[in-house]
Motif scaffolding. Structure first.
Motif, PDB file in Angstrom:
ATOM      1  N   LEU A   1     -27.227 -15.794  11.267  1.00 49.61           N
ATOM      2  CA  LEU A   1     -28.234 -16.352  10.374  1.00 49.61           C
ATOM      3  C   LEU A   1     -27.647 -17.516   9.579  1.00 49.61           C
ATOM      4  O   LEU A   1     -26.535 -17.415   9.043  1.00 49.61           O
ATOM      5  CB  LEU A   1     -28.729 -15.277   9.393  1.00 49.61           C
ATOM      6  N   ARG A   2     -28.383 -18.594   9.499  1.00 50.46           N
ATOM      7  CA  ARG A   2     -27.947 -19.730   8.674  1.00 50.46           C
ATOM      8  C   ARG A   2     -28.039 -19.358   7.199  1.00 50.46           C
ATOM      9  O   ARG A   2     -29.067 -18.821   6.747  1.00 50.46           O
ATOM     10  CB  ARG A   2     -28.805 -20.958   8.966  1.00 50.46           C
ATOM     11  N   SER A   3     -27.007 -19.694   6.468  1.00 52.23           N
ATOM     12  CA  SER A   3     -26.990 -19.335   5.046  1.00 52.23           C
ATOM     13  C   SER A   3     -27.998 -20.127   4.238  1.00 52.23           C
ATOM     14  O   SER A   3     -28.395 -19.698   3.143  1.00 52.23           O
ATOM     15  CB  SER A   3     -25.591 -19.553   4.464  1.00 52.23           C
ATOM     16  N   ASP A   4     -28.423 -21.283   4.747  1.00 50.80           N
ATOM     17  CA  ASP A   4     -29.374 -22.096   3.994  1.00 50.80           C
ATOM     18  C   ASP A   4     -30.825 -21.812   4.379  1.00 50.80           C
ATOM     19  O   ASP A   4     -31.743 -22.495   3.914  1.00 50.80           O
ATOM     20  CB  ASP A   4     -29.065 -23.589   4.161  1.00 50.80           C
ATOM     21  N   GLU A   5     -31.055 -20.798   5.234  1.00 47.60           N
ATOM     22  CA  GLU A   5     -32.416 -20.376   5.544  1.00 47.60           C
ATOM     23  C   GLU A   5     -32.447 -18.880   5.864  1.00 47.60           C
ATOM     24  O   GLU A   5     -33.009 -18.455   6.877  1.00 47.60           O
ATOM     25  CB  GLU A   5     -33.003 -21.206   6.693  1.00 47.60           C
ATOM     26  N   LEU A   6     -31.836 -18.089   4.992  1.00 50.94           N
ATOM     27  CA  LEU A   6     -31.804 -16.647   5.209  1.00 50.94           C
ATOM     28  C   LEU A   6     -33.227 -16.083   5.199  1.00 50.94           C
ATOM     29  O   LEU A   6     -34.039 -16.431   4.344  1.00 50.94           O
ATOM     30  CB  LEU A   6     -30.996 -15.959   4.114  1.00 50.94           C
ATOM     31  N   PRO A   7     -33.543 -15.195   6.134  1.00 52.31           N
ATOM     32  CA  PRO A   7     -34.859 -14.554   6.135  1.00 52.31           C
ATOM     33  C   PRO A   7     -34.984 -13.563   4.985  1.00 52.31           C
ATOM     34  O   PRO A   7     -33.992 -13.202   4.335  1.00 52.31           O
ATOM     35  CB  PRO A   7     -34.902 -13.836   7.487  1.00 52.31           C
ATOM     36  N   ALA A   8     -36.198 -13.111   4.750  1.00 59.69           N
ATOM     37  CA  ALA A   8     -36.475 -12.257   3.592  1.00 59.69           C
ATOM     38  C   ALA A   8     -35.749 -10.916   3.660  1.00 59.69           C
ATOM     39  O   ALA A   8     -35.526 -10.279   2.626  1.00 59.69           O
ATOM     40  CB  ALA A   8     -37.978 -12.025   3.468  1.00 59.69           C
ATOM     41  N   ASP A   9     -35.358 -10.473   4.857  1.00 57.03           N
ATOM     42  CA  ASP A   9     -34.718  -9.159   4.985  1.00 57.03           C
ATOM     43  C   ASP A   9     -33.195  -9.227   4.953  1.00 57.03           C
ATOM     44  O   ASP A   9     -32.524  -8.239   5.229  1.00 57.03           O
ATOM     45  CB  ASP A   9     -35.171  -8.460   6.270  1.00 57.03           C
ATOM     46  N   ALA A  10     -32.634 -10.393   4.613  1.00 55.30           N
ATOM     47  CA  ALA A  10     -31.177 -10.548   4.542  1.00 55.30           C
ATOM     48  C   ALA A  10     -30.721 -10.602   3.091  1.00 55.30           C
ATOM     49  O   ALA A  10     -31.375 -11.221   2.238  1.00 55.30           O
ATOM     50  CB  ALA A  10     -30.746 -11.814   5.266  1.00 55.30           C
ATOM     51  N   ALA A  11     -29.599  -9.950   2.808  1.00 53.53           N
ATOM     52  CA  ALA A  11     -29.053  -9.949   1.456  1.00 53.53           C
ATOM     53  C   ALA A  11     -28.319 -11.251   1.177  1.00 53.53           C
ATOM     54  O   ALA A  11     -27.563 -11.746   2.013  1.00 53.53           O
ATOM     55  CB  ALA A  11     -28.092  -8.772   1.279  1.00 53.53           C
ATOM     56  N   VAL A  12     -28.545 -11.792   0.009  1.00 55.62           N
ATOM     57  CA  VAL A  12     -27.802 -12.953  -0.459  1.00 55.62           C
ATOM     58  C   VAL A  12     -26.454 -12.468  -0.986  1.00 55.62           C
ATOM     59  O   VAL A  12     -26.382 -11.471  -1.704  1.00 55.62           O
ATOM     60  CB  VAL A  12     -28.574 -13.692  -1.569  1.00 55.62           C
ATOM     61  N   GLY A  13     -25.376 -13.165  -0.631  1.00 57.47           N
ATOM     62  CA  GLY A  13     -24.059 -12.783  -1.115  1.00 57.47           C
ATOM     63  C   GLY A  13     -23.772 -13.380  -2.481  1.00 57.47           C
ATOM     64  O   GLY A  13     -24.121 -14.540  -2.741  1.00 57.47           O
TER      65      GLY A  13
ATOM     66  N   GLN B   1     -28.227   5.520   2.058  1.00 56.33           N
ATOM     67  CA  GLN B   1     -28.779   5.140   0.763  1.00 56.33           C
ATOM     68  C   GLN B   1     -28.511   3.658   0.508  1.00 56.33           C
ATOM     69  O   GLN B   1     -27.422   3.153   0.825  1.00 56.33           O
ATOM     70  CB  GLN B   1     -28.157   5.982  -0.351  1.00 56.33           C
ATOM     71  N   ALA B   2     -29.495   2.987  -0.068  1.00 53.93           N
ATOM     72  CA  ALA B   2     -29.356   1.590  -0.464  1.00 53.93           C
ATOM     73  C   ALA B   2     -29.285   1.498  -1.982  1.00 53.93           C
ATOM     74  O   ALA B   2     -29.915   2.290  -2.700  1.00 53.93           O
ATOM     75  CB  ALA B   2     -30.538   0.769   0.052  1.00 53.93           C
ATOM     76  N   TYR B   3     -28.519   0.525  -2.463  1.00 57.05           N
ATOM     77  CA  TYR B   3     -28.306   0.347  -3.902  1.00 57.05           C
ATOM     78  C   TYR B   3     -28.371  -1.150  -4.239  1.00 57.05           C
ATOM     79  O   TYR B   3     -28.034  -2.006  -3.417  1.00 57.05           O
ATOM     80  CB  TYR B   3     -26.929   0.867  -4.315  1.00 57.05           C
ATOM     81  N   GLY B   4     -28.751  -1.453  -5.453  1.00 62.06           N
ATOM     82  CA  GLY B   4     -28.669  -2.812  -5.955  1.00 62.06           C
ATOM     83  C   GLY B   4     -29.690  -3.753  -5.362  1.00 62.06           C
ATOM     84  O   GLY B   4     -30.667  -3.341  -4.719  1.00 62.06           O
ATOM     85  N   LEU B   5     -29.430  -5.055  -5.569  1.00 63.12           N
ATOM     86  CA  LEU B   5     -30.399  -6.083  -5.217  1.00 63.12           C
ATOM     87  C   LEU B   5     -29.911  -6.970  -4.077  1.00 63.12           C
ATOM     88  O   LEU B   5     -28.762  -7.413  -4.056  1.00 63.12           O
ATOM     89  CB  LEU B   5     -30.696  -6.972  -6.433  1.00 63.12           C
ATOM     90  N   ALA B   6     -30.815  -7.245  -3.139  1.00 60.85           N
ATOM     91  CA  ALA B   6     -30.540  -8.192  -2.066  1.00 60.85           C
ATOM     92  C   ALA B   6     -30.708  -9.628  -2.551  1.00 60.85           C
ATOM     93  O   ALA B   6     -30.026 -10.535  -2.076  1.00 60.85           O
ATOM     94  CB  ALA B   6     -31.480  -7.937  -0.886  1.00 60.85           C
ATOM     95  N   ASN B   7     -31.598  -9.841  -3.486  1.00 59.89           N
ATOM     96  CA  ASN B   7     -31.813 -11.158  -4.079  1.00 59.89           C
ATOM     97  C   ASN B   7     -32.024 -10.970  -5.574  1.00 59.89           C
ATOM     98  O   ASN B   7     -33.039 -10.415  -5.999  1.00 59.89           O
ATOM     99  CB  ASN B   7     -33.017 -11.847  -3.438  1.00 59.89           C
ATOM    100  N   ARG B   8     -31.055 -11.406  -6.353  1.00 56.24           N
ATOM    101  CA  ARG B   8     -31.110 -11.176  -7.798  1.00 56.24           C
ATOM    102  C   ARG B   8     -32.112 -12.094  -8.486  1.00 56.24           C
ATOM    103  O   ARG B   8     -32.725 -11.704  -9.477  1.00 56.24           O
ATOM    104  CB  ARG B   8     -29.708 -11.370  -8.394  1.00 56.24           C
ATOM    105  N   ALA B   9     -32.283 -13.302  -7.960  1.00 59.39           N
ATOM    106  CA  ALA B   9     -33.215 -14.240  -8.599  1.00 59.39           C
ATOM    107  C   ALA B   9     -34.639 -13.712  -8.569  1.00 59.39           C
ATOM    108  O   ALA B   9     -35.413 -13.914  -9.511  1.00 59.39           O
ATOM    109  CB  ALA B   9     -33.135 -15.598  -7.914  1.00 59.39           C
TER     110      ALA B   9
END
Length: 324
Positions: A192-204, A29-37
């Motif tokens: 993955l570079r933090s300054d160019e995360l792909p769309a399928d990666a969660a932002v921390g 199960q997945a919960y919450g947001l990968a990108n809140r903005a």
């Protein structure tokens, strides 16, 4: 698994939980947001940074070089460092570094009382190679004699990455891709570079001055030996199966053989892996700014329990309840 949903709701959990047995998924199960903005939800395919969880991958890359004869567990760090990092004692070996018994000073010392929201690493955008960490690793006095005891050391695994590069002539990231990710079949895992995360990666995310901010200035722009690779719950399960099938290294028994006791938590430690104090369960765990992760595998039943989160405290309430 209604209890997991309950804990997730009560804690505002953001991440993914997966439990499988013998390759058959029992709960995911997945919960919450990968990108809140942008309001992007986490999914089962979302890739999460796992902080120190990838120390095990570093260990396996190093061990594969040992099996080929490019290194030995008894190889000293000094033999490859030359004049670099002069405060690392001459008798510190690969095995000491793999087992956190090197005693070297740590650039990111977890025994120091600090907050996860603090900034530790300076110019994060400069840290894209292992060699770039040399100024951070330098100048930290020895804490204890090599082999004396267990003392968790992040810097030791960056040193391991550096030694692996120098022994093999191959960059750390490619070493892990070629020697761990590819043979394990981990197709959704990468650096993955933090300054160019792909769309399928969660932002921390982590709270700073009462506002949830991203972790982009807290972590190296590209992770190295001490952790931070991005992966999925499914790939972690794939990893455990491949490891114990001998697909990554043939000597898995040596990797997960207890090498030392860990004073707190009734745990033991192998070569890059946490071990339960009384059972054969093997664990990878990671905690950093905007990242938390725990995955435990029972090699007898083939059961894997994994929790990934894109917040620092997120994984722990569920992990305490369902991941030994």
């Amino acid at each position: 698994m209604g209890e997991i949903d309950k804990i997730a709701q009560e804690t505002g959990f953001s991440g993914v939980v997966q439990i499988d047995r013998g390759g058959q998924v029992e709960f995911a199960q997945a919960y919450g947001l990968a990108n809140r903005a942008y309001g992007v939800p986490n999914t089962l395919d979302t890739r999460f940074g796992i902080a120190s969880g990838s120390k095990g991958f570093t260990a396996l890359a190093v061990i594969s070089l040992v099996r080929e004869g490019a290194l030995e567990l008894s190889t000293t760090a000094r033999s490859l460092l030359g004049k670099d990092l002069p405060l690392i004692a001459d008798d510190v070996t690969i095995e000491h570094l793999l087992t956190h018994t090197s005693g070297i000073g740590d650039y990111l010392d977890e025994e120091v009382d600090a907050e996860i929201t603090d900034y530790f690493i300076g110019a994060a955008h400069d840290l894209a190679t292992t060699e770039a960490f040399l100024p951070l690793l330098d100048g930290h006095p020895t804490k204890f004699q090599a082999g004396e005891r267990f003392g968790y050391c992040n810097g030791g695994f960056v040193v391991l990455a550096l030694l692996a590069e120098r022994a093999s002539g191959v960059g750390y990231h490619d070493l892990v891709r070629e020697r761990v990710l590819r043979p394990a079949g981990m197709t959704r895992t990468d650096f993955l570079r933090s300054d160019e995360l792909p769309a399928d990666a969660a932002v921390g995310y982590l709270p700073i001055d009462g506002v949830d901010r991203t972790n982009v200035f807290h972590l190296p722009v590209l992770s190295t030996g001490d952790g931070g690779i991005h992966t999925t719950a499914a790939d972690i399960s794939t990893f455990w199966r491949a490891l114990f099938a001998g697909d990554i290294v043939s000597s898995v028994e040596e990797v997960v053989r207890p090498r030392c006791d860990v004073p707190e938590g009734s745990r033991r430690y192998g070569l890059g892996f946490w071990l339960d104090g009384t059972t054969d369960d093997v664990t990878l765990v990671g905690y950093d700014a905007g990242e938390s992760f725990k995955s435990t595998h029972d090699p007898h039943t083939g059961t894997t329990c994994t929790v990934l989160s894109n917040t620092s405290p997120g994984a722990w309430p569920i992990a305490r309840a369902f991941v030994s």
